[in-house]
Enzyme design. Structure first.
Site, short mmCIF file in Angstrom:
data_model
loop_
_atom_site.label_atom_id
_atom_site.label_comp_id
_atom_site.label_asym_id
_atom_site.label_seq_id
_atom_site.Cartn_x
_atom_site.Cartn_y
_atom_site.Cartn_z
CG ASP A 207 -21.32 6.72 -7.58
OD1 ASP A 207 -22.10 7.29 -8.36
OD2 ASP A 207 -20.40 5.97 -7.95
CD GLU A 250 -21.88 8.65 16.24
OE1 GLU A 250 -20.92 9.46 16.15
OE2 GLU A 250 -21.74 7.41 16.13
C1 BGC Z 1 -22.52 8.21 -11.34
C2 BGC Z 1 -21.82 8.24 -12.65
C3 BGC Z 1 -20.52 7.47 -12.49
C4 BGC Z 1 -20.77 6.05 -11.95
C5 BGC Z 1 -19.53 5.40 -11.49
C6 BGC Z 1 -22.81 6.73 -11.26
O1 BGC Z 1 -23.93 6.22 -11.14
O2 BGC Z 1 -23.68 8.99 -11.29
O3 BGC Z 1 -21.60 9.54 -13.10
O4 BGC Z 1 -19.90 7.38 -13.72
O5 BGC Z 1 -21.65 6.08 -10.88
O6 BGC Z 1 -19.08 5.95 -10.28
#
Ligand code: BGC
Ligand code: CA
Length: 530
Positions: A207, A250
């Site tokens: 993310d 790994e």
């Molecule tokens: C996720 C979102 C989230 C954000 C913050 C993003 O890009 O896809 O759904 O709200 O990151 O974590």
């Protein structure tokens, strides 16, 4: 380079809260997902991607993680999670988890300690806490803004100090950004990766992978020619991914790291895809691409160039949990689904056939196989934190409209998703999209998805890396895919009129026209052996 199991994978994204509710609290869960595993198996995908599964106060629906070593109790237990991984693996389906390294939940033990243990306590170092500016520190430390709207700073207890202190959150205030200059943070995330890899997880979707580090001194954005350079995409992040890559390497069989990466330039994106870092980055261009053959050609070309420069195969996607569902982006008039207005339907089918014939990986979003449109969620039912941080004049309504729960059974209340109130209301007509209806209808979108996914499993030319003659002229997009003994031209009609073509050796077309018709209808795509 040898073939890897992720090279041409079709991945199906599960938005936990909206997939299937087994314990009747109106929110999806692990037991619900396990109960619907046949749906995924029948689709024929190679992998699933699970949105965040960790314990979370759900301030940003899982992207605010309060404990990275467990499972959200509302979804189930760690034991159930392990059994679920086995279920998928037994069916030959890989499991990709979400990992959220840029920020934690404000309920995470680190932030709680920082808040409660008094000014200067060591946990404060895990976050980005600064004195405010102006008299008494009344203004935030700099001019950065949150992705969800408003300032990216909120007040932090100042414990009797002279100046008000503030903590940084590039998203919601419930998501304080971590200080990645602290080695505790590095160590913690390495342990998190191993914890889940050891449980058999096949990889991670990272993310906000371009986040983590911030520019030294936290300079005002306004001081930079290019705003992106202050808050995002700092050079230090690459050492982190080099370490992560070593860790996943790994493991056997191969594990996969894919980044959600936004950079100011293409050159900057390349840095994440060096051979010793991530395996892949999402391409988000189809989520914002107009209906235009030139536009699609350019995006495809750019992705193929990126692959050429990095050796990382492209990733194609039309929808996800953050964007307007592509049914509604490309076919805004629902009326167009009527029997005498099939163009929307044809366009939608063609988009799938298009990405499925491109080299690399495909990410599908749950519900797109049912042709779910963007739902119109009434303001009073909205839940997305991004909605609540908009200014009154904003048209942006947040992301709830693409997160409305899956309709499973047309004969049950709430279309079989739950017996209680679903966490987001289902709009009228939602039952009509149910799996129960589409399953038995040979012409349904669901059966179309199954057949194209199945075709890609069997037909090597679809998965093949060999593509050329990517062209667009007179609103017709075309390219050629090859294997040693087969050449297939993919033709897609972006215009509003019929396009004459030589239909000999047509393998598949996306309208219900007779396969022998010698024109492509508006929106239609054909695979033609040449
Ligand atoms: C996720 C979102 C989230 C954000 C913050 C993003 O890009 O896809 O759904 O709200 O990151 O974590
Ligand atoms: Ca539930």
């Amino acid at each position: 380079m040898g073939h890897d199991r992720w090279d041409s994978a079709v991945v199906y994204q599960i938005y936990w809260r909206s997939f299937m509710d087994a314990n009747q609290d109106g929110i999806g869960d692990i037991a619900g997902l396990r109960a619907r595993i046949d749906h995924i198996h029948q689709l024929g995908v190679d992998a699933i991607w699970l949105n965040p599964t960790y314990p979370s106060p759900q301030g940003d629906h899982g992207y605010d993680v309060s404990d990275y070593f467990d499972v959200e109790p509302m979804f189930g237990s760690l034991e159930e999670f392990d059994r679920m991984i086995d279920d998928f693996h037994q069916r030959g389906i890989m499991v990709l988890m979400d990992i959220v390294p840029n920020h934690v939940s404000s309920q995470h033990e680190w932030f709680q300690s920082a808040l409660t243990e008094g000014a200067g306590n060591p946990s404060e170092e895990h976050f980005i806490i600064r004195d405010g500016t102006g008299p008494g520190g009344i203004n935030p430390p700099n001019d950065w803004v949150s992705i969800f709207g408003g300032p990216s700073w909120s007040p932090f207890p100042s414990s009797g100090r002279h100046l008000q202190r503030w903590y940084l959150h590039m998203f919601d205030p419930c998501q304080p950004d971590l200080n990645w200059h602290h080695t505790d943070v590095h160590e913690r995330f390495e342990n998190i990766l191993r914890f889940w890899l050891d449980r058999g997880v096949d990889g991670f979707r990272i993310d906000v992978a371009h986040g983590l580090f911030k520019a030294p001194g936290l300079p005002n954005r306004s001081g930079f020619g290019d705003n992106w350079s202050a808050c995002w995409d700092q050079p230090e992040v690459h050492d982190i991914y080099r370490k992560w890559r070593k860790i996943v390497d790994e493991y056997e069989p191969s594990r996969f790291l894919i980044g959600e990466i936004h950079t100011a330039t293409r050159e900057r994106l390349l840095e994440y895809l060096r051979a010793d870092q991530l395996h892949a980055a999402f391409d988000f261009s189809f989520l914002h691409q107009d209906w235009s053959s030139d536009g699609f050609r350019d995006r495809i070309g750019a992705n193929l160039d990126l692959w050429n420069d990095t050796g990382c195969l492209p990733v194609w996607t039309l929808s996800n949990h953050d964007e307007i569902r592509h049914w509604s982006r490309y076919a805004p008039l629902l009326a167009d689904r009527s029997p005498d207005g099939q163009v929307a339907n044809i366009r939608y089918r063609s988009l799938l056939a298009l990405i499925m014939a491109l080299p690399g990986r495909i990410f599908l979003y749950n519900g797109e196989e049912l042709a779910l449109p963007q739902a119109d969620v009434p303001d009073e039912d909205r839940q997305d934190p991004a909605f609540f941080r908009q200014t009154p004049d904003s048209d942006y309504k947040g992301r709830d409209g693409c997160r409305v729960p899956m309709p499973w059974d047309a004969n049950l209340p709430n279309a079989g998703f739950t017996n209680s109130e679903p966490w987001l209301p289902m709009p009228e007509g939602w039952h009509d999209y149910s799996v129960s209806i589409q399953h038995d209808d040979p012409n349904s979108m669901l059966n179309y998805y199954r057949s194209v996914i199945q075709r890609r499993r069997i037909e090597d030319w679809m998965k093949s890396d060999s593509i050329d003659e990517v062209e667009s002229s007179s609103d017709i997009l075309s390219f050629v895919k090859k294997t040693e003994n087969k050449r297939v031209r993919v033709l897609m009609n972006f215009s509003d009129s019929d396009f004459p073509f030589d239909n000999d050796n047509t393998i598949m077309r996306t309208s219900d026209s007779d396969i022998s018709d010698s024109f492509l209808r508006p929106g239609e795509l054909a695979y033609i052996e040449i």
